[in-house]
Write a protein that holds these residues in place. Sequence first.
Motif, PDB file in Angstrom:
ATOM      1  N   MET A  88       0.776  -1.083  -0.086  1.00 27.84           N
ATOM      2  CA  MET A  88      -0.020   0.021   0.167  1.00 27.84           C
ATOM      3  C   MET A  88       0.971   1.318   0.025  1.00 27.84           C
ATOM      4  N   GLN A  89       0.981   2.156  -1.222  1.00 29.41           N
ATOM      5  CA  GLN A  89       1.693   3.075  -1.033  1.00 29.41           C
ATOM      6  C   GLN A  89       1.167   4.444  -1.010  1.00 29.41           C
ATOM      7  N   HIS A  90       1.646   5.414  -0.144  1.00 30.03           N
ATOM      8  CA  HIS A  90       0.685   6.562   0.382  1.00 30.03           C
ATOM      9  C   HIS A  90       1.071   7.608  -0.860  1.00 30.03           C
ATOM     10  N   GLY A  91       0.070   8.408  -0.899  1.00 31.48           N
ATOM     11  CA  GLY A  91       0.277   9.626  -1.707  1.00 31.48           C
ATOM     12  C   GLY A  91       1.006  10.822  -1.145  1.00 31.48           C
ATOM     13  N   THR A  92       1.018  12.002  -1.874  1.00 25.63           N
ATOM     14  CA  THR A  92       2.030  12.943  -1.396  1.00 25.63           C
ATOM     15  C   THR A  92       1.753  13.438  -0.090  1.00 25.63           C
ATOM     16  N   TYR A 111       1.326   6.242  -8.351  1.00 28.73           N
ATOM     17  CA  TYR A 111       2.570   6.190  -9.238  1.00 28.73           C
ATOM     18  C   TYR A 111       3.580   5.138  -8.792  1.00 28.73           C
ATOM     19  N   ALA A 112       3.650   5.232  -7.279  1.00 25.26           N
ATOM     20  CA  ALA A 112       4.789   4.406  -6.703  1.00 25.26           C
ATOM     21  C   ALA A 112       4.303   2.835  -6.977  1.00 25.26           C
ATOM     22  N   THR A 113       2.831   2.595  -7.027  1.00 27.65           N
ATOM     23  CA  THR A 113       2.427   1.302  -7.126  1.00 27.65           C
ATOM     24  C   THR A 113       2.890   0.683  -8.529  1.00 27.65           C
TER      25      THR A 113
END
Lengths: 286, 111
Positions: free
Chosen positions: A1-5, A96-98
Amino acid sequence: MQHGTILFESEAPSNYQLSVEATFFGTLLGAAGYIAVVPDYIGYGASQNEPHPYEHRATLGRTCLDMLRAVREYAQQTPLLLDNRLFLAGYSEGGYATMCLHKLIEEAHPDEFSVTASAPGAGAYYKTAFSNYILSSQDNLIFINNYLWVLETYNRVYGFGLPWTYFLNLPYASQVAQNGVWINTQYNPQLLFTAQAREDLQNGTNPAFAAALADNDVYDWKPLAPLRMFHGTDDDFVPPFNAEDALLAMQARGATQVSLVLFEGKNHETALEDYVFGVLDFLQDF
Amino acid sequence: MHLFCEVNRRPRWYILFLAGLLASCGETESPSPLGDYLVRVDNIRTLSVNEVRTQLKNHPAVSVNPLLIDLLATQGVRVLKLTYRTPNPEGQMIEVSGALILPEAQMPHCL
């Protein structure tokens, strides 16, 4: 689970503030029976003294991959029960990271991990086109500070060392140089950016910087595992062409399990709730 | 109390084993490197299912149907901070971190 800015250290997932979307989502997933792995990224948590490499494909993907490796090591030393399913999700920078992580696993580490499915939301996958969109826009853009952060990151990470006066007109260049990219600045790209920078970045007459932007494109590749993108049609922060162009490029490469869910009339903020439950629904298929 | 009664019916080695497990649930679980990537594991927080439901329902940015939260959130969670190694953009190995959020069923140490 990748977080946003995120802009503040307190928002790092390891500081566990439920106001952050990835922490919220990770907690919901945990309470629903999933094990949620939520990297802080470089620049937050234990590495808060490092600058965050904002929207940098290689480091975002690698940082997330190495946390999966660390969790696997932890699972080998505890009674943690992992099955073989690996789902990837994240929104905005997390989207984007995902995409970066999914691509990295399938193209470089298929012997280590197998992605079951991924669900990136509202990510800026097409950096080159997004940059051109910004630099050609005649309108005030609310996300101009984020773009300045991208330029600052690529200028540092790729070692260009270009001064802000290359990118920005005065007095904005000196203001950003002195106070950082998060100042209240000029939001019209035609007035903010120098003619030289607009010419170079749009037409490739600075080939090194154009290559840096292209190095961070993650829209044009062939995912093997099911990949479902989510995006609001009225997203004026990360325009939906990022996902629409990715869908077309991936299908042109023969990807058969890629899809795009558009949330009609939703913007970057209002699409978040739809995204959370769209992902939960998607996961039920596996 | 239920746990205590259960323990009293088992051999002494079991009590020692249980004591060791409970001791491992302290603030810092792992003071030394644990692998090629994993450096340390710290307990951050444990939330019961009721606490999870309450907090998710009161989220300032995501307004979710409370009935849906009750349907999906069926167990408590334990939050760990994992510190691990990864290269920075310059290629130097540094320590970074992240949250590992475990469902109640996956936290046998502290049940």
